[in-house]
Scaffold this motif. Structure first.
Motif, PDB file in Angstrom:
ATOM      1  N   THR A  89       0.794  -1.231   0.000  1.00 20.42           N
ATOM      2  CA  THR A  89       0.000   0.000   0.000  1.00 20.42           C
ATOM      3  C   THR A  89       0.822   1.274   0.000  1.00 20.42           C
ATOM      4  O   THR A  89       0.320   2.327  -0.420  1.00 20.42           O
ATOM      5  CB  THR A  89      -0.928   0.030   1.232  1.00 20.42           C
ATOM      6  OG1 THR A  89      -0.134   0.014   2.432  1.00 20.42           O
ATOM      7  CG2 THR A  89      -1.856  -1.172   1.233  1.00 20.42           C
ATOM      8  N   SER A  90       2.070   1.201   0.471  1.00 24.59           N
ATOM      9  CA  SER A  90       2.823   2.440   0.666  1.00 24.59           C
ATOM     10  C   SER A  90       4.168   2.486  -0.049  1.00 24.59           C
ATOM     11  O   SER A  90       4.597   3.549  -0.495  1.00 24.59           O
ATOM     12  CB  SER A  90       3.067   2.670   2.171  1.00 24.59           C
ATOM     13  OG  SER A  90       1.838   2.727   2.868  1.00 24.59           O
TER      14      SER A  90
ATOM     15  N   THR B 168       4.645   1.555  -4.894  1.00 23.77           N
ATOM     16  CA  THR B 168       3.668   2.348  -5.650  1.00 23.77           C
ATOM     17  C   THR B 168       4.410   3.260  -6.615  1.00 23.77           C
ATOM     18  O   THR B 168       5.539   3.692  -6.340  1.00 23.77           O
ATOM     19  CB  THR B 168       2.794   3.208  -4.720  1.00 23.77           C
ATOM     20  OG1 THR B 168       3.616   4.206  -4.091  1.00 23.77           O
ATOM     21  CG2 THR B 168       2.136   2.348  -3.648  1.00 23.77           C
ATOM     22  N   PRO B 169       3.809   3.578  -7.751  1.00 24.05           N
ATOM     23  CA  PRO B 169       4.470   4.477  -8.714  1.00 24.05           C
ATOM     24  C   PRO B 169       4.820   5.834  -8.110  1.00 24.05           C
ATOM     25  O   PRO B 169       5.848   6.424  -8.452  1.00 24.05           O
ATOM     26  CB  PRO B 169       3.430   4.608  -9.833  1.00 24.05           C
ATOM     27  CG  PRO B 169       2.622   3.366  -9.736  1.00 24.05           C
ATOM     28  CD  PRO B 169       2.548   3.035  -8.279  1.00 24.05           C
ATOM     29  N   ARG B 170       3.970   6.338  -7.235  1.00 25.40           N
ATOM     30  CA  ARG B 170       4.197   7.650  -6.625  1.00 25.40           C
ATOM     31  C   ARG B 170       5.479   7.660  -5.797  1.00 25.40           C
ATOM     32  O   ARG B 170       6.308   8.558  -5.913  1.00 25.40           O
ATOM     33  CB  ARG B 170       3.001   8.013  -5.761  1.00 25.40           C
ATOM     34  CG  ARG B 170       3.048   9.396  -5.145  1.00 25.40           C
ATOM     35  CD  ARG B 170       1.829   9.605  -4.264  1.00 25.40           C
ATOM     36  NE  ARG B 170       1.866  10.869  -3.563  1.00 25.40           N
ATOM     37  CZ  ARG B 170       1.118  11.150  -2.501  1.00 25.40           C
ATOM     38  NH1 ARG B 170       0.257  10.237  -2.046  1.00 25.40           N
ATOM     39  NH2 ARG B 170       1.195  12.313  -1.904  1.00 25.40           N
TER      40      ARG B 170
ATOM     41  N   SER C  18       2.703   5.181   5.400  1.00 23.90           N
ATOM     42  CA  SER C  18       1.781   5.722   4.407  1.00 23.90           C
ATOM     43  C   SER C  18       2.639   6.372   3.332  1.00 23.90           C
ATOM     44  O   SER C  18       3.801   6.732   3.567  1.00 23.90           O
ATOM     45  CB  SER C  18       0.835   6.755   5.023  1.00 23.90           C
ATOM     46  OG  SER C  18       1.554   7.926   5.403  1.00 23.90           O
ATOM     47  N   GLN C  19       2.082   6.526   2.156  1.00 24.37           N
ATOM     48  CA  GLN C  19       2.830   7.168   1.077  1.00 24.37           C
ATOM     49  C   GLN C  19       3.217   8.597   1.452  1.00 24.37           C
ATOM     50  O   GLN C  19       4.350   9.026   1.210  1.00 24.37           O
ATOM     51  CB  GLN C  19       1.991   7.169  -0.200  1.00 24.37           C
ATOM     52  CG  GLN C  19       1.754   5.798  -0.787  1.00 24.37           C
ATOM     53  CD  GLN C  19       1.068   5.868  -2.132  1.00 24.37           C
ATOM     54  OE1 GLN C  19       1.635   6.356  -3.121  1.00 24.37           O
ATOM     55  NE2 GLN C  19      -0.165   5.400  -2.182  1.00 24.37           N
TER      56      GLN C  19
END
Length: 208
Positions: A132-133, A136-138, A195-196
């Protein structure tokens, strides 16, 4: 006569139960085939879906509210595990290297920030954070833009060097997340639940 009837009834029941074992054998074989095709991730996905389905069926008899809860649990589980279950590999968006103290020092010497993920295959929190964190591409884009290296310390089978590093930061086990600034300062210890936004703030706060 009654004893003959009882014996016949028991024989039929026993025969029906015996026929269940070929089905068990077929199920074992199918799981093996799945393992050959998708690896341990596929087997884990199958077991997760089976557990969620068993939970949904068990609580369904308690009323509509529990039926809805069971259905949600099954859907959420399926949303997380459908890729490995059907043999679709998860997209690897973060390029990782194996962690070692020497590699951290080398990367900092090159003027690069270093994000270290101490994890294990059996660590549920680790896998949730990664799904989830981290993966991720971000986050991958932020790592690339800040030239941050991503190192993974795999503690699945234990390791004395990793154990010493965990103890040095007051931890007895994983997960442990560290961010080493590029200027060589002491690492920032991140919370066990990521978290991101937290990851991006940590990296951007140290690199701006």
């Amino acid at each position: 006569w009654s004893s003959d009837v009882c014996s016949s009834d028991l024989s039929r029941r026993g025969g029906g139960r015996v026929l269940a074992f070929p089905m068990f054998g077929a199920a074992v074989w199918l799981v093996w085939v799945l393992a050959e095709q998708t690896g341990s991730a596929g087997v884990m996905a199958l077991l997760s879906v089976a557990a969620a389905l068993a939970f949904a069926l068990f609580v369904a008899r308690w009323g509509r509210v529990w039926l809805a809860i069971g259905a949600v649990a099954l859907v959420v589980t399926g949303a997380f595990v459908w890729r490995p279950l059907v043999g679709v590999p998860a997209q690897s968006v973060l390029v990782s290297e194996a962690w070692s103290p020497e590699r951290v020092a080398e990367l900092q010497g090159e003027g690069r920030g270093v994000f270290v993920n101490f994890t294990a295959a059996w660590c549920v929190t680790c896998k949730v954070n990664e799904a989830t964190s981290l993966a991720t591409p971000r986050v991958a884009q932020a790592f690339a833009e800040a030239n941050v290296a991503y190192l993974v310390g795999d503690w699945t089978n234990r390791d004395e060097t990793i154990a010493a590093e965990l103890a040095a930061h007051g931890r007895a086990g994983v997960p442990l997340y560290l961010f080493y600034p590029a200027d060589g300062r002491a690492p920032v210890v991140l919370p066990q639940m990521l978290s991101q936004d937290l990851i991006l703030q940590t990296i951007q706060g140290e690199t701006e």
